[in-house]
Scaffold this motif. Structure first.
Motif, mmCIF file in Angstrom:
data_model
loop_
_atom_site.group_PDB
_atom_site.id
_atom_site.type_symbol
_atom_site.label_atom_id
_atom_site.label_comp_id
_atom_site.label_asym_id
_atom_site.label_seq_id
_atom_site.Cartn_x
_atom_site.Cartn_y
_atom_site.Cartn_z
ATOM 1 N N GLY A 227 0.811 -1.176 -0.099
ATOM 2 C CA GLY A 227 -0.036 -0.044 -0.045
ATOM 3 C C GLY A 227 0.667 1.427 0.047
ATOM 4 O O GLY A 227 0.252 2.415 0.187
ATOM 5 N N LYS A 228 2.159 1.302 -0.178
ATOM 6 C CA LYS A 228 3.203 2.413 -0.248
ATOM 7 C C LYS A 228 3.888 2.372 -1.483
ATOM 8 O O LYS A 228 4.989 2.928 -1.655
ATOM 9 N N SER A 229 3.106 2.126 -2.547
ATOM 10 C CA SER A 229 3.721 2.097 -3.855
ATOM 11 C C SER A 229 4.207 3.693 -4.323
ATOM 12 O O SER A 229 5.342 4.054 -4.852
ATOM 13 N N HIS A 230 3.576 4.709 -3.608
ATOM 14 C CA HIS A 230 3.928 6.025 -3.941
ATOM 15 C C HIS A 230 5.431 6.510 -3.271
ATOM 16 O O HIS A 230 5.938 7.120 -3.789
ATOM 17 N N LEU A 231 5.815 5.744 -2.143
ATOM 18 C CA LEU A 231 7.081 5.914 -1.835
ATOM 19 C C LEU A 231 8.275 5.642 -2.843
ATOM 20 O O LEU A 231 9.165 6.242 -2.974
ATOM 21 N N PHE A 232 8.105 4.496 -3.570
ATOM 22 C CA PHE A 232 8.690 3.986 -4.708
ATOM 23 C C PHE A 232 8.827 5.043 -5.996
ATOM 24 O O PHE A 232 9.608 5.440 -6.503
ATOM 25 N N GLN A 233 7.701 5.526 -5.891
ATOM 26 C CA GLN A 233 7.386 6.443 -7.144
ATOM 27 C C GLN A 233 8.037 7.776 -6.922
ATOM 28 O O GLN A 233 8.876 8.513 -7.826
ATOM 29 N N TRP A 234 7.957 8.483 -5.492
ATOM 30 C CA TRP A 234 8.678 9.481 -5.297
ATOM 31 C C TRP A 234 10.301 9.309 -5.344
ATOM 32 O O TRP A 234 10.926 10.194 -5.810
ATOM 33 N N ALA A 235 10.628 8.243 -4.861
ATOM 34 C CA ALA A 235 11.948 7.914 -4.899
ATOM 35 C C ALA A 235 12.521 7.845 -6.293
ATOM 36 O O ALA A 235 13.813 8.334 -6.461
ATOM 37 N N ALA A 236 11.648 7.548 -7.446
ATOM 38 C CA ALA A 236 12.257 7.410 -8.614
ATOM 39 C C ALA A 236 12.115 8.964 -9.054
ATOM 40 O O ALA A 236 13.206 9.222 -9.757
ATOM 41 N N MET A 237 11.490 9.726 -8.712
ATOM 42 C CA MET A 237 11.584 11.102 -8.997
ATOM 43 C C MET A 237 12.684 11.958 -8.476
ATOM 44 O O MET A 237 13.284 12.597 -9.149
ATOM 45 N N ILE A 238 12.833 11.572 -7.205
ATOM 46 C CA ILE A 238 14.182 12.041 -6.411
ATOM 47 C C ILE A 238 15.528 11.662 -7.242
ATOM 48 O O ILE A 238 16.281 12.312 -7.487
ATOM 49 N N LEU A 239 15.446 10.357 -7.543
ATOM 50 C CA LEU A 239 16.757 9.946 -8.335
ATOM 51 C C LEU A 239 17.010 10.668 -9.604
ATOM 52 O O LEU A 239 17.980 10.890 -9.949
ATOM 53 N N THR A 240 15.869 10.813 -10.328
ATOM 54 C CA THR A 240 16.040 11.529 -11.610
ATOM 55 C C THR A 240 16.438 12.807 -11.470
ATOM 56 O O THR A 240 17.384 13.386 -12.187
ATOM 57 N N ILE A 241 15.738 13.484 -10.636
ATOM 58 C CA ILE A 241 16.215 14.960 -10.231
ATOM 59 C C ILE A 241 17.507 15.059 -10.078
ATOM 60 O O ILE A 241 18.612 16.031 -10.358
#
Length: 505
Positions: free
Chosen positions: A114-128
């Motif tokens: 139920g916390k998939s948004h954590l990994f979505q945000w992590a993906a965005m942080i890594l890209t930036i």
């Protein structure tokens, strides 16, 4: 002396800004330990270990490659930057999209249902982060240390501000303690079950806001992908990628592995995940040494490349190493003997003081990492970066072995020894191999003497406790003065000469 003065000046700017920034960021430690459950801190430690590991893949050694090909290859630095930044952007965006799309699978794999948004945000942080890596490197190469430092500080201010807003202010508004006029608005988006979620969200928002400022100040970027430039850069960077991955295993990944290596019930008052949170939070008490090492690396890496063609560079590199060790060992003694006071200031919750004895070990480990950064210049300027992979792979192996063998026996101390043991072996390997390929006349015996004496004074000073604050203060101050006096006696002539040089306008 003039070159050392230049390096010291830039290191000071990076160091002051880093210390100021992290001092502000350090306020997050009591905030996290006071407002978040230990299990959330365990999740924070695990997720940021993953981010640190993937961050290396997203930038794949191109920062160091950019320094090398902009200084000693006869190429136009602007063209090198355009191509390197373009390649990093393509790779970073591609990996970020893949990670974003598989966020649900990753949340199940790492037990964050139920916390998939954590990994979505992590993906965005890594890209930036990847998109910002080369522009920050360009500022360092151009000697724009003040601009670099101010941007880093702005990023930290934003990150801390968002953390305070989400974790403290919003909580108290919803609880009815403050600013009740804002309750209808805040209650619509505030989630009391979120903890590490808000930490990641704050990081993401701070990075998003800083990115346009960085691109503007670092200079224009035109998309270019020239094979003749990028292929040799890639060959140079590839071993550095693996070195970075192994290095993250040494430094950060061990924090994520700790909770899995610690037997259930080892600390009766803590679960394994809570102990992982305590381990990760206590790591932050060694942050001052880590900051000094990072500040030195910011200034020294481009400096070493720029001086590599100087016929006197080996003597210069040896002198830099010597004064680096003197400064950092003194810092280690100062921090270690005052560690209990520092810990009392930042850890108010129960369960954290049990991890304090590991901090002097971590301080020494980070100091050895700085020594390794000094030593590693030989394989960077001789284009033999494959050795970086071999050496760091050995270090990563030692980290994992010590974590798995000593953590079940000694707990927090075992985790700290993994850092110290790994960096010690890496230093020894890098020194002996480097002296064969690129001899540098280091003051080896003297430097080792400083390291041993400083570590003994640090750990002895930490353990020394008479039960009286006044007597403790006198004894701890005496230890600091004792080591300072030793340095003065050993380096009197050099110290006068260096200080005189640094005072010249």
């Amino acid at each position: 002396m003039g070159l050392i003065k230049k390096l010291a000046g830039q290191s000071a700017i990076y160091g002051i800004s880093s210390i100021l920034g992290k001092s502000i960021n350090f306020l997050l430690v009591p905030l996290y330990t006071g407002y978040l459950p230990k299990e959330e801190l365990g999740s924070f430690t695990m997720l940021y270990a993953m981010i640190a590991f993937l961050n290396v893949i997203f930038t794949f050694g191109m920062e160091t490659s950019y320094f090398r090909f902009s200084t000693g290859k006869g190429l136009d630095p602007k063209v090198v930057f355009q191509n390197a930044q373009s390649l990093v952007a393509v790779v970073g965006l591609s990996l970020g999209i893949i990670l974003f799309l598989f966020a649900e699978n990753l949340s199940l794999l790492f037990d964050y249902q139920g916390k998939s948004h954590l990994f979505q945000w992590a993906a965005m942080i890594l890209t930036i982060d990847a998109l910002m890596a080369l522009p920050f490197a360009r500022l360092r190469l151009d000697g724009r240390s003040l601009t670099f430092a101010l941007l880093k500080l702005l990023n930290i201010f934003l990150n801390v501000g968002f953390n305070v807003l989400f974790i403290v202010v919003a909580y108290h508004i919803v609880e009815g303690d403050i600013l009740q006029i804002l309750y209808p608005f805040v209650s619509q988006w505030y989630n009391p079950d979120w903890g590490v979620d808000y930490i990641l969200l704050a990081n993401l928002l701070a990075n998003l806001l800083i990115l346009p400022f960085l691109w503007k100040l670092a200079g224009q970027w035109k998309f270019q992908l020239k094979r003749t430039i990028l292929l040799p850069m890639w060959k140079y960077a590839l071993p550095l990628l693996f070195m970075g991955l192994a290095g993250v295993t040494n430094d950060v990944f061990s924090r994520g592995l700790f909770e899995y290596a610690l037997p259930d019930g080892f600390y009766p008052e803590l679960t394994s995940r809570e102990a992982g949170g305590v381990f990760g939070a206590t790591f932050r008490l060694a942050i001052l040494m880590s900051l000094i090492i990072q500040a030195f690396k910011y200034a020294a890496e481009p400096f070493f490349f720029q001086q590599s063609e100087n016929k006197n560079s080996p003597l210069l590199f040896a002198r830099v190493m010597h004064w680096f060790i003197i400064f950092c060992t003194f810092l280690m003694v100062v921090v270690a003997v005052n560690l209990k006071l520092i810990g009392a200031l930042f850890f108010q919750a129960d369960g954290y003081t049990a991890a304090l004895p590991m901090v002097p070990i971590l301080l020494m480990g980070y100091l050895l990492l700085g020594v390794y950064y000094n030593l590693s210049i030989w394989f960077k300027i001789t284009d033999q970066t494959r050795y970086s992979f071999y050496i760091t792979l050995v270090g990563a192996f030692i980290t994992v072995v010590i974590i798995l063998t000593l953590v079940p026996i000694w707990g927090f101390i075992g985790g700290a020894l993994s850092t110290l043991g790994s960096y010690l072996v890496m230093v020894l390997l890098c020194y002996f191999i480097g002296q064969k390929y690129y001899p540098i006349p280091y003051q080896t015996k003297k430097d080792i003497g400083y390291l041993i004496i400083a570590f003994l004074l640090s750990y002895g000073g930490f353990l020394l406790d008479t039960g009286s604050l006044a007597i403790n203060f006198i004894l701890h101050t005496s230890i600091i003065l004792l080591y300072g006096g030793l340095i003065f006696l050993m380096e009197k002539k050099e110290l006068y000469s260096l200080l005189k040089s640094l005072s010249k306008k």
